[in-house]
Design a protein around this motif. Structure first.
Motif, PDB file in Angstrom:
ATOM      1  N   GLN A   1       0.793  -1.225   0.000  1.00 12.60           N
ATOM      2  CA  GLN A   1       0.000   0.000   0.000  1.00 12.60           C
ATOM      3  C   GLN A   1       0.829   1.281   0.000  1.00 12.60           C
ATOM      4  OE1 GLN A   1      -3.317   0.121  -0.382  1.00 12.60           O
ATOM      5  NE2 GLN A   1      -3.187  -2.102  -0.648  1.00 12.60           N
ATOM      6  N   TYR A   2       2.098   1.208   0.409  1.00 18.14           N
ATOM      7  CA  TYR A   2       2.871   2.456   0.485  1.00 18.14           C
ATOM      8  C   TYR A   2       3.142   2.982  -0.937  1.00 18.14           C
ATOM      9  CZ  TYR A   2       5.861   5.984   2.487  1.00 18.14           C
ATOM     10  OH  TYR A   2       6.370   7.198   2.881  1.00 18.14           O
ATOM     11  N   PRO A   3       2.952   4.290  -1.153  1.00 20.87           N
ATOM     12  CA  PRO A   3       3.059   4.830  -2.517  1.00 20.87           C
ATOM     13  C   PRO A   3       4.440   4.614  -3.151  1.00 20.87           C
ATOM     14  CG  PRO A   3       1.967   6.407  -1.082  1.00 20.87           C
ATOM     15  CD  PRO A   3       2.508   5.317  -0.188  1.00 20.87           C
ATOM     16  N   TRP A   4       4.407   4.265  -4.408  1.00 25.43           N
ATOM     17  CA  TRP A   4       5.601   4.171  -5.252  1.00 25.43           C
ATOM     18  C   TRP A   4       5.988   5.586  -5.671  1.00 25.43           C
ATOM     19  CZ3 TRP A   4       6.524   5.456 -10.424  1.00 25.43           C
ATOM     20  CH2 TRP A   4       7.629   4.848 -11.038  1.00 25.43           C
ATOM     21  N   ARG A   5       7.277   5.886  -5.645  1.00 23.41           N
ATOM     22  CA  ARG A   5       7.740   7.267  -5.846  1.00 23.41           C
ATOM     23  C   ARG A   5       8.152   7.526  -7.303  1.00 23.41           C
ATOM     24  NH1 ARG A   5      12.481  10.195  -5.968  1.00 23.41           N
ATOM     25  NH2 ARG A   5      13.646   8.244  -6.166  1.00 23.41           N
ATOM     26  N   PRO A   6       7.429   8.428  -8.026  1.00 22.45           N
ATOM     27  CA  PRO A   6       7.894   8.792  -9.376  1.00 22.45           C
ATOM     28  C   PRO A   6       9.125   9.694  -9.283  1.00 22.45           C
ATOM     29  CG  PRO A   6       5.973  10.084  -8.787  1.00 22.45           C
ATOM     30  CD  PRO A   6       6.197   9.129  -7.650  1.00 22.45           C
ATOM     31  N   THR A   7       9.993   9.622 -10.282  1.00 24.10           N
ATOM     32  CA  THR A   7      11.194  10.455 -10.268  1.00 24.10           C
ATOM     33  C   THR A   7      11.081  11.670 -11.177  1.00 24.10           C
ATOM     34  OG1 THR A   7      12.206   9.141 -12.027  1.00 24.10           O
ATOM     35  CG2 THR A   7      12.666   8.482  -9.743  1.00 24.10           C
ATOM     36  N   HIS A   8      10.045  11.718 -12.034  1.00 26.03           N
ATOM     37  CA  HIS A   8       9.831  12.871 -12.896  1.00 26.03           C
ATOM     38  C   HIS A   8       8.369  12.868 -13.335  1.00 26.03           C
ATOM     39  CE1 HIS A   8      11.108   9.491 -15.486  1.00 26.03           C
ATOM     40  NE2 HIS A   8      10.161   9.927 -16.297  1.00 26.03           N
ATOM     41  N   ASP A   9       7.912  13.977 -13.876  1.00 17.83           N
ATOM     42  CA  ASP A   9       6.523  14.066 -14.336  1.00 17.83           C
ATOM     43  C   ASP A   9       6.246  12.978 -15.369  1.00 17.83           C
ATOM     44  OD1 ASP A   9       5.946  16.199 -12.707  1.00 17.83           O
ATOM     45  OD2 ASP A   9       6.495  17.703 -14.223  1.00 17.83           O
ATOM     46  N   GLY A  10       5.142  12.293 -15.220  1.00 20.99           N
ATOM     47  CA  GLY A  10       4.769  11.245 -16.165  1.00 20.99           C
ATOM     48  C   GLY A  10       5.398   9.904 -15.879  1.00 20.99           C
ATOM     49  N   ASP A  11       6.210   9.834 -14.829  1.00 21.26           N
ATOM     50  CA  ASP A  11       6.874   8.565 -14.490  1.00 21.26           C
ATOM     51  C   ASP A  11       5.854   7.625 -13.836  1.00 21.26           C
ATOM     52  OD1 ASP A  11       8.825   6.674 -14.095  1.00 21.26           O
ATOM     53  OD2 ASP A  11       9.576   7.589 -12.236  1.00 21.26           O
ATOM     54  N   LEU A  12       5.688   6.446 -14.405  1.00 19.50           N
ATOM     55  CA  LEU A  12       4.746   5.456 -13.884  1.00 19.50           C
ATOM     56  C   LEU A  12       5.403   4.082 -13.891  1.00 19.50           C
ATOM     57  CD1 LEU A  12       1.501   6.542 -15.806  1.00 19.50           C
ATOM     58  CD2 LEU A  12       1.948   6.824 -13.362  1.00 19.50           C
ATOM     59  N   PRO A  13       5.029   3.206 -12.968  1.00 16.07           N
ATOM     60  CA  PRO A  13       5.582   1.835 -13.001  1.00 16.07           C
ATOM     61  C   PRO A  13       5.089   1.099 -14.238  1.00 16.07           C
ATOM     62  CG  PRO A  13       3.863   2.051 -11.327  1.00 16.07           C
ATOM     63  CD  PRO A  13       4.132   3.434 -11.829  1.00 16.07           C
ATOM     64  N   ARG A  14       5.995   0.424 -14.911  1.00 20.04           N
ATOM     65  CA  ARG A  14       5.655  -0.284 -16.146  1.00 20.04           C
ATOM     66  C   ARG A  14       5.752  -1.789 -16.005  1.00 20.04           C
ATOM     67  NH1 ARG A  14       7.454   4.595 -17.340  1.00 20.04           N
ATOM     68  NH2 ARG A  14       6.573   5.743 -19.090  1.00 20.04           N
ATOM     69  N   HIS A  15       6.224  -2.251 -14.873  1.00 18.51           N
ATOM     70  CA  HIS A  15       6.375  -3.689 -14.633  1.00 18.51           C
ATOM     71  C   HIS A  15       5.905  -4.002 -13.215  1.00 18.51           C
ATOM     72  CE1 HIS A  15       8.783  -3.812 -18.288  1.00 18.51           C
ATOM     73  NE2 HIS A  15       9.488  -2.792 -17.805  1.00 18.51           N
ATOM     74  N   PRO A  16       5.462  -5.227 -12.984  1.00 14.87           N
ATOM     75  CA  PRO A  16       5.132  -5.617 -11.599  1.00 14.87           C
ATOM     76  C   PRO A  16       6.356  -5.452 -10.698  1.00 14.87           C
ATOM     77  CG  PRO A  16       4.349  -7.263 -13.168  1.00 14.87           C
ATOM     78  CD  PRO A  16       5.218  -6.321 -13.954  1.00 14.87           C
ATOM     79  N   LEU A  17       6.103  -5.159  -9.435  1.00 13.55           N
ATOM     80  CA  LEU A  17       7.191  -4.988  -8.465  1.00 13.55           C
ATOM     81  C   LEU A  17       7.399  -6.292  -7.706  1.00 13.55           C
ATOM     82  CD1 LEU A  17       6.283  -1.485  -6.961  1.00 13.55           C
ATOM     83  CD2 LEU A  17       7.678  -2.004  -8.975  1.00 13.55           C
ATOM     84  N   ARG A  18       8.654  -6.648  -7.509  1.00 19.21           N
ATOM     85  CA  ARG A  18       8.958  -7.846  -6.706  1.00 19.21           C
ATOM     86  C   ARG A  18       8.832  -7.539  -5.225  1.00 19.21           C
ATOM     87  NH1 ARG A  18      13.983  -9.964  -6.518  1.00 19.21           N
ATOM     88  NH2 ARG A  18      15.000  -8.099  -7.353  1.00 19.21           N
ATOM     89  N   LEU A  19       8.204  -8.468  -4.511  1.00 18.62           N
ATOM     90  CA  LEU A  19       8.162  -8.425  -3.056  1.00 18.62           C
ATOM     91  C   LEU A  19       8.932  -9.636  -2.551  1.00 18.62           C
ATOM     92  CD1 LEU A  19       4.366  -7.621  -2.509  1.00 18.62           C
ATOM     93  CD2 LEU A  19       6.264  -6.015  -2.377  1.00 18.62           C
ATOM     94  N   VAL A  20      10.010  -9.397  -1.824  1.00 18.31           N
ATOM     95  CA  VAL A  20      10.847 -10.491  -1.306  1.00 18.31           C
ATOM     96  C   VAL A  20      10.602 -10.563   0.195  1.00 18.31           C
ATOM     97  CG1 VAL A  20      13.188 -11.418  -1.166  1.00 18.31           C
ATOM     98  CG2 VAL A  20      12.521 -10.000  -3.121  1.00 18.31           C
ATOM     99  N   MET A  21       9.866 -11.604   0.603  1.00 21.05           N
ATOM    100  CA  MET A  21       9.341 -11.671   1.960  1.00 21.05           C
ATOM    101  C   MET A  21       9.984 -12.798   2.756  1.00 21.05           C
ATOM    102  SD  MET A  21       7.129  -9.229   1.566  1.00 21.05           S
ATOM    103  CE  MET A  21       6.169  -9.340   3.060  1.00 21.05           C
ATOM    104  N   GLU A  22      10.387 -12.466   3.987  1.00 20.75           N
ATOM    105  CA  GLU A  22      10.933 -13.480   4.892  1.00 20.75           C
ATOM    106  C   GLU A  22       9.811 -14.404   5.363  1.00 20.75           C
ATOM    107  OE1 GLU A  22      13.482 -11.695   7.746  1.00 20.75           O
ATOM    108  OE2 GLU A  22      13.563 -13.479   9.006  1.00 20.75           O
ATOM    109  N   THR A  23      10.095 -15.693   5.434  1.00 15.20           N
ATOM    110  CA  THR A  23       9.081 -16.668   5.801  1.00 15.20           C
ATOM    111  C   THR A  23       9.720 -17.794   6.609  1.00 15.20           C
ATOM    112  OG1 THR A  23       7.499 -18.271   4.900  1.00 15.20           O
ATOM    113  CG2 THR A  23       9.429 -17.809   3.572  1.00 15.20           C
TER     114      THR A  23
END
Length: 241
Positions: free
Chosen positions: A170-192
């Motif tokens: 849920q925490y917002p993804w940070r764009p680095t410039h105007d129009g910057d959007l995520p284009r690929h799924p993000l990996r979540l590496v979780m301890e288990t």
């Protein structure tokens, strides 16, 4: 269970867990030993203090890979040449003979960015970590002393009353410039606790000089689809006005 979120971003980072000698690797995301070591530096915990390390090492860690970055490689030399006032300047050999130049190859990540979450029941511990990241006892770096963070590691709203998985999603993804959007799924590496998934030897037991010790831990990788990524945060201003 409360979670503390950290942002690890910078032009160069290195999170090796497997090599110590002439070839130094880096993982594709921060190691737990590296992140806990960073917190120890912020809190002013000496590397000889194993008891103070225990509650930090018991925190469960997850990483969201916001920017994968690229792999870079350094050519390093240590020792060799001469230093005024010293007969020899070099790395002493294993047999104790005269020191010589040692060459090593070291890998690192370029322009990577991570959201790291640490989950635990002790809210006061997470709160002390949050405060220390804003006013660290010792300087903080991203895996090597020559790799300072490019953005503050402390997030003003980083202390969350949420579970680890949800906090990272849920925490917002940070764009680095105007129009910057995520284009690929993000990996979540979780301890288990599941021993059938990937195993890593970076669960810190001791950072003592000459007696560093690590146990195994297990991580699984999940994906956060593009259409579920929350985009937000300020775009950094680079204008001169």
């Amino acid at each position: 269970m409360p979670v503390l979120l950290l942002r690890l971003a910078g032009p160069m980072q290195s999170w090796g867990t497997q090599s110590r000698f002439t070839v130094r690797d880096t993982g594709r995301e921060p190691s737990k030993s590296g992140v806990i070591g960073l917190l120890c530096a912020a809190l002013g915990i000496d590397r000889e203090d194993d008891e103070a390390l225990k509650p930090l090492a018991a925190l469960r860690m997850g990483v969201r890979v916001d920017r994968e970055g690229l792999i870079g490689r350094d050519y390093h030399t240590a020792g060799g040449g001469s230093v005024p006032g010293r007969k020899h300047y070099g790395v002493i050999k294993a047999d104790g003979s005269k020191g010589e130049t040692v060459v090593s190859t070291r890998y690192y990540l370029v322009d990577a960015e991570f959201l790291v979450g640490l989950e635990g029941e002790d809210v006061s511990l997470l709160s002390r970590c949050q405060d220390a990241l804003g006013a660290p006892h010792w300087p903080l770096w991203l895996g090597r002393k020559s790799f300072p963070p490019g953005l503050p590691i402390q997030l003003p709203d980083g202390l969350r009353s949420d579970d680890l998985d949800n906090a990272l999603r849920q925490y917002p993804w940070r764009p680095t410039h105007d129009g910057d959007l995520p284009r690929h799924p993000l990996r979540l590496v979780m301890e288990t606790d599941d021993p059938t998934v990937a195993v890593r030897r970076d669960q810190p037991i001791s950072f003592r000089n000459g007696a560093r010790a690590f146990a195994l831990r297990y991580v699984e990788t999940r994906l956060l689809p593009v259409n579920q990524i929350v985009v937000g945060g300020d775009v950094p201003c680079t204008c001169l006005d």
